[in-house]
Scaffold this motif. Structure first.
Motif, PDB file in Angstrom:
ATOM      1  N   ALA A   1       3.057   8.616 -11.702  1.00  0.00           N
ATOM      2  CA  ALA A   1       1.892   9.509 -11.757  1.00  0.00           C
ATOM      3  C   ALA A   1       1.043   9.093 -12.949  1.00  0.00           C
ATOM      4  N   GLU A   2      -0.139   8.604 -12.661  1.00  0.00           N
ATOM      5  CA  GLU A   2      -1.085   8.187 -13.685  1.00  0.00           C
ATOM      6  C   GLU A   2      -2.281   9.136 -13.632  1.00  0.00           C
ATOM      7  N   GLU A   3      -3.180   9.025 -14.582  1.00  0.00           N
ATOM      8  CA  GLU A   3      -4.363   9.894 -14.585  1.00  0.00           C
ATOM      9  C   GLU A   3      -5.198   9.728 -13.327  1.00  0.00           C
ATOM     10  N   SER A   4      -5.217   8.530 -12.762  1.00  0.00           N
ATOM     11  CA  SER A   4      -6.044   8.260 -11.588  1.00  0.00           C
ATOM     12  C   SER A   4      -5.352   8.576 -10.271  1.00  0.00           C
ATOM     13  N   GLY A   5      -4.127   9.051 -10.312  1.00  0.00           N
ATOM     14  CA  GLY A   5      -3.403   9.392  -9.096  1.00  0.00           C
ATOM     15  C   GLY A   5      -1.991   8.845  -9.135  1.00  0.00           C
ATOM     16  N   ILE A   6      -1.254   9.106  -8.073  1.00  0.00           N
ATOM     17  CA  ILE A   6       0.124   8.634  -7.971  1.00  0.00           C
ATOM     18  C   ILE A   6       0.117   7.362  -7.140  1.00  0.00           C
ATOM     19  N   GLN A   7       0.775   6.327  -7.656  1.00  0.00           N
ATOM     20  CA  GLN A   7       0.884   5.080  -6.910  1.00  0.00           C
ATOM     21  C   GLN A   7       2.361   4.751  -6.721  1.00  0.00           C
ATOM     22  N   ILE A   8       2.667   4.152  -5.587  1.00  0.00           N
ATOM     23  CA  ILE A   8       4.007   3.659  -5.301  1.00  0.00           C
ATOM     24  C   ILE A   8       3.952   2.148  -5.504  1.00  0.00           C
ATOM     25  N   TYR A   9       4.858   1.639  -6.327  1.00  0.00           N
ATOM     26  CA  TYR A   9       4.892   0.208  -6.637  1.00  0.00           C
ATOM     27  C   TYR A   9       6.202  -0.402  -6.176  1.00  0.00           C
ATOM     28  N   GLY A  10       6.124  -1.666  -5.735  1.00  0.00           N
ATOM     29  CA  GLY A  10       7.334  -2.452  -5.588  1.00  0.00           C
ATOM     30  C   GLY A  10       7.777  -2.857  -6.989  1.00  0.00           C
ATOM     31  N   LEU A  11       8.995  -3.344  -7.133  1.00  0.00           N
ATOM     32  CA  LEU A  11       9.468  -3.701  -8.468  1.00  0.00           C
ATOM     33  C   LEU A  11       8.800  -4.953  -9.023  1.00  0.00           C
ATOM     34  N   ASP A  12       7.966  -5.606  -8.209  1.00  0.00           N
ATOM     35  CA  ASP A  12       7.156  -6.723  -8.698  1.00  0.00           C
ATOM     36  C   ASP A  12       5.831  -6.247  -9.288  1.00  0.00           C
ATOM     37  N   GLY A  13       5.601  -4.924  -9.260  1.00  0.00           N
ATOM     38  CA  GLY A  13       4.374  -4.363  -9.826  1.00  0.00           C
ATOM     39  C   GLY A  13       3.216  -4.292  -8.846  1.00  0.00           C
ATOM     40  N   VAL A  14       3.439  -4.684  -7.606  1.00  0.00           N
ATOM     41  CA  VAL A  14       2.386  -4.659  -6.589  1.00  0.00           C
ATOM     42  C   VAL A  14       2.417  -3.297  -5.882  1.00  0.00           C
ATOM     43  N   PRO A  15       1.260  -2.619  -5.814  1.00  0.00           N
ATOM     44  CA  PRO A  15       1.231  -1.325  -5.110  1.00  0.00           C
ATOM     45  C   PRO A  15       1.609  -1.484  -3.645  1.00  0.00           C
ATOM     46  N   THR A  16       2.362  -0.527  -3.121  1.00  0.00           N
ATOM     47  CA  THR A  16       2.758  -0.560  -1.711  1.00  0.00           C
ATOM     48  C   THR A  16       1.796   0.232  -0.835  1.00  0.00           C
TER      49      THR A  16
END
Length: 190
Positions: free
Chosen positions: A56-71
Motif C-alpha cells: 500500500a503506497e500513497e498512490s494506491g495498492i500494487q501487487i508485485y512479483g518478487l522481481d519488482g514488476v507489477p502484476t
C-alpha cells in the motif's frame, strides 16, 4: 540505517527493506531488490504462494512479483493501511481504523467487492479481518470488540425484506423491542 524485514509464508522468503541496500532473501542466496528502496515495509504483505507481495503506497495498492514488476496494470484505490490476502490469494483485504475493503484480484476491475465503514475504538488502531474457511464471508474485529460479518458472495436480494428477516430471525421480543426501540410501543413485527 536500519533494516526491516517482511517474512513470507513458511519463512521461505523475506523482503529486507534497507534503502538502496534492500534485498530479497531466499535460498540459495540473497539478491538485490532496489525496487524496495522507497517502499513502505509497514504496509507490505505476502500472498500465500510466496511469489507476490501487496504494497500500500500513497498512490494506491500494487501487487508485485518478487522481481519488482507489477502484476496488475492499475493500482487498487484508495490505499488504506494494513493488507492481508485470503488463503487462496484471490482476495486482498485492507483495513484501517475506520474502514475495511476487499478486492477480488482475478476479476481485473479494481473495484472493491466490499467497502464498509467499521466502528472505531477512538484510537489509531486498524481493524483486523479474516476470511472464513469457505471464502464467502469476512469477519472484522473493529473498535470496542465489535465483530462484523460481511458477506462476500451475496445472493439475490429477497423480494419481501420483512418476510425474509422474519423467516430468518423471527420477531422482536418485548425485551428486544424496548432495548432497540424504547420510544415506540411494542407490536408484533412478524
Amino acid at each position: 540505517m536500519g533494516e526491516y524485514a517482511v517474512v513470507g509464508p513458511g519463512d521461505r522468503v523475506a523482503l529486507v527493506f534497507a534503502g538502496n541496500r534492500s534485498e530479497l532473501r531466499r535460498p540459495p542466496r540473497p539478491s538485490r531488490a532496489p525496487w524496495l528502496d522507497r517502499m513502505p515495509w509497514e504496509y507490505t504483505t505476502f500472498a500465500p504462494d510466496g511469489e507476490r507481495v501487496a504494497i500500500a503506497e500513497e498512490s494506491g495498492i500494487q501487487i508485485y512479483g518478487l522481481d519488482g514488476v507489477p502484476t496488475r496494470s492499475t493500482r487498487l484505490r484508495p490505499s488504506p493501511g494494513h493488507l492481508r490476502f485470503s488463503p487462496d490469494g484471490r482476495l486482498l483485504i485492507s483495513t484501517d481504523s475506520d474502514r475495511v475493503r476487499v478486492w477480488r484480484l482475478d476479476d481485473g476491475t479494481g473495484t472493491p467487492v466490499a467497502d464498509r465503514a467499521v466502528p472505531t475504538a477512538g484510537v489509531d488502531r486498524a481493524a483486523q479481518a479474516t476470511i472464513t474457511g469457505d471464502g464467502r464471508r469476512l469477519r472484522v474485529l473493529a473498535g470496542h470488540g465489535i465483530v462484523l460479518t460481511i458477506d462476500l458472495a451475496p445472493g439475490p436480494a429477497p423480494r419481501d425484506h420483512a418476510a425474509y428477516i422474519c423467516s430468518r430471525y423471527g420477531a422482536l421480543s418485548p425485551q428486544e423491542w424496548s432495548r432497540h426501540l424504547p420510544e415506540l410501543p411494542h407490536r408484533d413485527t412478524c
